[in-house]
Scaffold this motif. Structure first.
Motif: not given
Length: 154
Positions: A94-97, A100-109, A149-152
């Motif tokens: 369910r990982a949304q694309p 990778w487009e906002q990887n810094d924010d993803f890793l911050a979360k 970042y997660r699809a429903p």
């Protein structure tokens, strides 16, 4: 004739390797990242059961669960999230694309989860009444990532 056959074999090998590269198998990475989330869920369930009074509070079990959450938060995420392992590219995730487009924010979360897990770790052996607020903090970090970042679920 021998040169033509050798060229044909080499060309076929190149074509096959290119096709294999284009259809890369991310099953190991997918299993690893889903496994870490299962470990998190099990340990959050232990802590949640104690916080809600559904299971008897046990300081050792609470501390072990919190320690496990901190350990999971320290797992290096990069290798488990290769580009192209999103829900638009492969099945079973369910990982949304935009990960990778906002990887810094993803890793911050992910880092925020680690900070909340450390707060839980510090509070876990102090009694059931301290678990609820810490679970709220951890849940907030999970929700922030899932909302973005997660699809429903289907």
């Amino acid at each position: 004739m021998k040169k033509t056959f050798t060229f044909a074999v080499a060309f076929a090998a190149l074509a096959c390797s290119t096709a294999a590269y284009a259809q890369e198998d991310f099953s190991a990475q997918l299993k690893a990242r889903q496994g870490q989330f299962r470990i998190m869920a099990i340990n959050l369930g232990i802590l949640g059961g104690m916080a809600q009074g559904k299971t008897e509070y046990n300081a050792e079990a609470a501390q072990a669960a919190a320690d496990t959450l901190v350990a999971v938060s320290m797992i290096q995420q990069g290798p488990m999230w290769p580009d192209g392992s999103d829900d638009m590219s492969i099945d079973g995730t369910r990982a949304q694309p935009n990960i990778w487009e906002q990887n810094d924010d993803f890793l911050a979360k992910w880092s925020d989860f680690g900070t909340a897990a450390q707060a839980m770790q510090a509070a876990a052996s102090g009694g059931a009444e301290g678990l609820g607020p810490m679970l709220g903090q951890i849940g907030g970090t999970c929700k922030a990532c899932h909302d973005t970042y997660r699809a429903p679920a289907n």
